[in-house]
Each structure stands twice: as structure tokens, then as C-alpha cells.
Design an enzyme around this catalytic site. Structure first.
Site, PDB file in Angstrom:
ATOM      1  N   SER A 132       0.820  -1.208   0.000  1.00  0.00           N
ATOM      2  CA  SER A 132       0.000   0.000   0.000  1.00  0.00           C
ATOM      3  C   SER A 132       0.855   1.259   0.000  1.00  0.00           C
ATOM      4  CB  SER A 132      -0.923   0.033   1.219  1.00  0.00           C
ATOM      5  OG  SER A 132      -1.703   1.218   1.179  1.00  0.00           O
ATOM      6  N   LYS A 186      -4.674  -6.761   3.268  1.00  0.00           N
ATOM      7  CA  LYS A 186      -4.655  -5.646   2.309  1.00  0.00           C
ATOM      8  C   LYS A 186      -6.063  -5.345   1.797  1.00  0.00           C
ATOM      9  CE  LYS A 186      -2.924  -2.508  -0.520  1.00  0.00           C
ATOM     10  NZ  LYS A 186      -3.964  -2.088  -1.402  1.00  0.00           N
ATOM     11  N   HIS A 189      -7.746  -3.449   4.427  1.00  0.00           N
ATOM     12  CA  HIS A 189      -7.164  -2.094   4.385  1.00  0.00           C
ATOM     13  C   HIS A 189      -7.908  -1.265   3.349  1.00  0.00           C
ATOM     14  CE1 HIS A 189      -4.633   0.870   2.319  1.00  0.00           C
ATOM     15  NE2 HIS A 189      -4.031   1.080   3.464  1.00  0.00           N
ATOM     16  N   ASN A 190      -8.125  -1.846   2.182  1.00  0.00           N
ATOM     17  CA  ASN A 190      -8.792  -1.098   1.118  1.00  0.00           C
ATOM     18  C   ASN A 190     -10.264  -0.840   1.431  1.00  0.00           C
ATOM     19  OD1 ASN A 190      -6.289  -1.359  -0.092  1.00  0.00           O
ATOM     20  ND2 ASN A 190      -7.147  -1.617  -2.126  1.00  0.00           N
ATOM     21  N   GLU A 193     -10.187   1.969   3.619  1.00  0.00           N
ATOM     22  CA  GLU A 193      -9.847   3.125   2.763  1.00  0.00           C
ATOM     23  C   GLU A 193     -11.117   3.688   2.101  1.00  0.00           C
ATOM     24  OE1 GLU A 193      -6.461   2.459  -0.033  1.00  0.00           O
ATOM     25  OE2 GLU A 193      -7.872   2.970  -1.618  1.00  0.00           O
TER      26      GLU A 193
HETATM   27  C1  6PG Z   1      -3.140   1.395  -1.723  1.00  0.00           C
HETATM   28  C2  6PG Z   1      -4.392   1.567  -2.513  1.00  0.00           C
HETATM   29  C3  6PG Z   1      -4.232   1.017  -3.859  1.00  0.00           C
HETATM   30  C4  6PG Z   1      -5.306   1.497  -4.807  1.00  0.00           C
HETATM   31  C5  6PG Z   1      -6.345   0.499  -5.110  1.00  0.00           C
HETATM   32  C6  6PG Z   1      -7.762   0.805  -4.719  1.00  0.00           C
HETATM   33  O1  6PG Z   1      -3.268   0.834  -0.647  1.00  0.00           O
HETATM   34  O2  6PG Z   1      -2.090   1.832  -2.184  1.00  0.00           O
HETATM   35  O3  6PG Z   1      -5.484   0.937  -1.890  1.00  0.00           O
HETATM   36  O4  6PG Z   1      -4.094  -0.353  -3.754  1.00  0.00           O
HETATM   37  O5  6PG Z   1      -5.730   2.758  -4.590  1.00  0.00           O
HETATM   38  O6  6PG Z   1      -6.187   0.336  -6.454  1.00  0.00           O
HETATM   39  O7  6PG Z   1      -8.377   1.475  -5.706  1.00  0.00           O
HETATM   40  P1  6PG Z   1      -9.873   1.458  -6.177  1.00  0.00           P
HETATM   41  O8  6PG Z   1     -10.440   2.685  -5.530  1.00  0.00           O
HETATM   42  O9  6PG Z   1      -9.739   1.606  -7.652  1.00  0.00           O
HETATM   43  O10 6PG Z   1     -10.540   0.199  -5.785  1.00  0.00           O
END
Ligand code: 6PG
Length: 475
Positions: A132, A186, A189-190, A193
Site C-alpha cells: 500500500s 490488504k 485495508h482497502n 480506505e
Molecule cells: C493502496 C491503494 C491502492 C489502490 C487500489 C484501490 O493501498 O495503495 O489501496 O491499492 O488505490 O487500487 O483502488 P480502487 O479505488 O480503484 O478500488
């Protein structure tokens, strides 16, 4: 270029692969590099300048594998679906016992588990590693979540720790468990995010549509939140984005960007996997749903004139309330993410260390924030029922910020401004703090129409009731 065998190979010189290769080279490792389109390789080495001495270009897979010291460590930065499976089939015959291949992409952890299984017994090892921090992170210090065997971790560790982001000197990388553990962490994590981004966007929406603030003014408010409990990379990004002007039109940049959010799917996987395990990451789902609805632009344009808002009238929340509401919402979304991790840890027997995960998210990754350090401390302290929200420190912060969250969600509802992630987090908080919820009625309904049975509050056992017959004239 030296004649020494390389310490690691990086296959795939796209944005993330090149950045990781240069980061490794800068830390003094000799890196063999190659790419499917071989014409990229020379340009890459030329552009690396002085770091080129640490790069060993290879034009064929055989040459690439041959350039590596044994046991080999090969990092693949290629699309994680079918190309990764095809690559494993091609490279496996070239490997010897003890070699490790790493998938550093955003892979579905189910695929990672399958590939790990596929390699076990071959002598070679498979690692799923979440990376990430985007391109800058990969180049200067990402946060990395590693899943695989202890053998692979011993091999990879010195290099991973050297290139990782550092939080007060501690590298933001850890071996989190076997097979899919790294990619699952991960994925979550997303998911977090997505929720974090969405909640910031919801506060922006309340100020833009409820208070008619322009983008730069909202950006300045967010700037003020960069210090203190809300301090985070995503607040920093949002503050800067809102204050950036479009050179072509002179308008705030965000005002000329279409309101349709893309996604590659990792946030969605968090929700899917949570549901599969009988969990609900509702704040993350709120964020997912918001992205999905955002893409239905033509329908929304039509709906703006067809659908009435009803009586929309309300007070715009104070700036302090919005800040506290965002803090509470973010804590709750993270807590849901950690609950999903705990469920997966149990399901797949991973023994995930939540404190370690919080620690390696403190720098380098997209969700890095002041909160992660609080969470790391909370996970190392007293934690009733393993629930982050029940840690004394976290519960105290929620006690202070929940009334503002309630006021902000209430105000947004009254103003007709959608806040799906913030309201989902509040609903979860309220569900959790009710020792007696309303599922007793759900159980009664299930028994009524399906004789599913229920347990009673006053005695042990499984019970059914002869409910009234709705078709009987006396009912
Ligand atoms: C990171 C991000 C990275 C990216 C993904 C998610 O941790 O560096 O999460 O992996 O931004 O591609 O993006 P989407 O918004 O396109 O799902």
C-alpha cells in the site's frame, strides 16, 4: 552493472513494479529486472541513472531466473488474475527447492490461498503480499502485508524491512500469517480506505450542499484538521484536492470532476468476505454502495427532477461537531474492518495480530493516520470480547464524539444530504450498545411462518409456539 547474482528479481516494470525495483536498488540490493514487453527494460535502466548499477536487466524469463542468487526471491508485479496463474505455470519448472515467488498485486485472497496450496509440495514457496501507498509509497516506503511460509519471510525480510516506510524507526511490514493472510489484510485495508474516503466526502457534501460552502473553504477547514486526532493522509489529500484550481477554467478542480467514482474491486471484496463469514462491515458497505450509486449518473440526473425531497430543513452542524462526527465514524469503520479481520483469522486459523497490523498501517499506506497508533495501543491493552470499540481508551473517545455524530447524521437527514457511511457507523454503534436488541421479534416472525424455533430468556432449550392462525375467522 556487477557480475554478482542479484538479491531479488522484479518482474513487471509498470508503475508499482518500477518504483519497488528502484526502492530496492536505492537500498543497495542488486535487482534483476524484466518485463513482458522487453522494449521497456532498457529505457527503465537508462532512466534509473546511477541506480542502474544495481539493476541486472534480463530479456527472457530463463535469463532472469538465472541472474538470481539461490534460494531465489522473485517479486511479480503483474495483473493478479489469469496472468498470475499463467506466470506460475511458466516459471515453476525453472525454479529449485527453496525459491519464493511473490505476488505483490491486489490479489483476491481466495486465489492466493489456492496458489499457495498449488505450490506446496513443489519445493517452491508462494507469498501473497499486499503493498500500500501508491507509486510514491512503493518508491520511497510502502506499508507491506506479507502472507506465506516462515521460510519465505526469512528470505524476504531484510529487503522488505529496508524498503518499507518507517514509523518512528520501525519498518511498516510484517509477516501476518500463511497463505492468503497478507492479501486478506490488504483487502480489508482497502475496505477501510473506501469508508474513510467516503466519510470525508460526506462531510464535504454536508458543507457543500447544506451550507453552500465552496470547495476551497472546505479544503481550508480540512487543512485545520491535519493536526490533532483527525490527522491522516486522506484528510491531507482531500484538503489539498479541494484547494486546487483547474488551470483551464479557473474553477475549483473538484467542481469540474465528474461525480462518478471508479473502483477496482478490493473494497467490494471486504464486504463480500464479511458477509460470507456472517459479519457485516456496514460502514464499508455504505461506502461501496455510494460508489455504486455514483456511477448511475443518468438515472440520478433524471431523479433530481422526478423525486421529491420532502420537507428538507435543518441546521448545518458546527465545524466542531463535524470534526468529532468524522472521528467517531472513522473509529467505527476501522473497528468493523478489524472485526472482519478477527472473523477471518478464526475461520482460516491465521492468528492475525491486530496490534501488529495497526502498527504497520501507521506509515506508508493510504489509511495512515493518528488513529492507527491509538488502535495499536488499544490492541496491546485491555480489550473486552476482542472488540476495538470496547477498549477503555477508544470507548472514552467514542463517549465524547458520539453525540456530535448523532447530531451530524440527524442534521444531514433533515437537510436531505446523504451520509450512508456515517449513518451506518452510528447504527452499528447503537446496535452494539443495546444489551437487548429487537431480534426477539425476528425470531418470533421466523417461528411464526417457518417454525424455526427460538431460545427463551428464562430457561434452556429450543422452543416453538402455536402461533395464532391468521386464516382463522377468530384471529
Ligand atoms: C493502496 C491503494 C491502492 C489502490 C487500489 C484501490 O493501498 O495503495 O489501496 O491499492 O488505490 O487500487 O483502488 P480502487 O479505488 O480503484 O478500488
Amino acid at each position: 552493472m556487477t557480475n554478482d547474482k542479484a538479491d531479488i528479481g522484479v518482474y513487471g516494470l509498470g508503475t508499482m513494479g518500477s518504483a519497488l525495483a528502484l526502492n530496492l536498488a536505492e537500498k543497495g540490493f542488486q535487482v534483476a529486472v524484466t518485463n513482458r514487453e522487453t522494449e521497456w527494460i532498457d529505457d527503465f535502466v537508462k532512466e534509473a541513472g546511477a541506480l542502474g548499477d544495481h539493476l541486472t536487466p534480463a530479456r527472457t524469463l530463463e535469463e532472469f531466473v538465472e541472474a538470481l542468487s539461490t534460494p531465489r526471491t522473485i517479486l511479480f508485479m503483474i495483473p493478479s488474475g489469469a496472468p498470475m496463474d499463467a506466470m506460475i505455470d511458466t516459471v515453476l519448472p525453472l525454479l529449485t527447492a527453496g525459491d519464493t515467488i511473490i505476488d505483490g498485486g491486489n490479489a483476491d485472497f481466495n486465489d492466493t490461498r489456492r496458489r499457495f496450496e498449488q505450490l506446496s509440495g513443489t519445493g517452491a514457496h508462494f507469498v501473497g503480499m499486499g503493498v500500500s501507498g501508491g507509486e510514491k509509497g512503493a518508491r520511497h516506503g510502502p506499508s507491506m502485508m506479507v502472507g506465506g511460509t516462515a521460510h519465505s519471510w526469512t528470505q524476504l525480510r531484510p529487503m522488505a524491512e529496508a524498503i518499507a516506510a518507517k514509523f518512528e524507526g520501525a519498518p511498516c511490514v510484517a509477516h501476518l500469517g500463511p497463505d492468503g493472510a497478507g492479501h486478506f489484510v490488504k483487502t480489508v485495508h482497502n475496505g477501510i480506505e473506501y469508508a474513510d474516503m467516503q466519510m470525508i466526502a460526506e462531510v464535504y457534501g454536508v458543507l457543500r450542499d447544506g451550507a453552500r460552502w465552496d470547495a476551497p473553504r472546505i479544503g481550508q477547514l480540512f487543512d485545520g484538521w491535519r493536526q490533532g486526532p483527525l490527522s491522516s493522509y486522506l484528510i491531507e489529500v482531500s484538503a489539498a484536492a479541494l484547494q486546487t484550481m483547474d488551470p483551464e477554467t479557473g474553477q475549483p478542480m473538484v467542481d469540474v470532476i465528474e461525480d462518478r467514482a471508479g473502483q477496482k474491486g478490493t473494497g467490494r471484496w471486504t464486504v463480500i468476505e464479511a458477509l460470507k463469514m456472517g459479519q457485516s462491515a456496514s460502514a464499508i458497505e455504505g461506502a461501496m454502495g455510494a460508489r455504486a450509486w455514483s456511477s448511475q449518473k443518468p438515472a440520478r440526473v433524471a431523479a433530481e427532477t422526478i423525486l421529491a425531497a420532502g420537507a428538507v430543513q435543518g441546521e448545518v452542524p458546527s465545524q466542531d461537531d463535524l470534526a468529532d462526527a468524522l472521528l467517531a465514524g472513522r473509529i467505527l469503520a476501522h473497528a468493523q474492518g478489524f472485526a472482519v479481520l478477527a472473523a477471518a483469522s478464526e475461520e482460516f486459523d491465521w492468528a492475525l495480530d491486530m496490534a501488529r497490523i495497526s502498527e504497520i498501517w501507521r506509515a506508508g499506506c493510504i489509511i495512515r493516520s493518528a488513529l492507527l497508533d491509538d488502535f495499536a495501543q488499544a490492541f496491546r491493552g485491555e480489550l473486552p470480547h476482542g472488540q476495538l470499540i470496547l477498549s477503555p481508551q477508544i470507548a472514552a473517545t467514542l463517549a465524547r464524539t458520539i453525540a456530535p455524530l448523532r447530531r451530524c447524521v440527524g442534521a444531514a437527514v433533515a437537510l436531505g444530504v446523504p451520509v450512508p457511511a456515517l449513518s451506518a457507523s452510528l447504527a452499528w454503534y447503537d446496535s452494539m450498545r443495546h444489551a437487548r436488541g429487537t431480534a426477539n421479534l425476528i425470531q418470533a416472525q421466523r417461528d411464526f411462518f417457518g417454525a424455526h424455533g427460538f431460545s427463551r430468556t428464562d430457561k434452556e432449550g429450543h422452543f416453538n409456539v402455536n402461533w395464532p392462525d391468521l386464516n382463522s375467522p377468530n384471529s
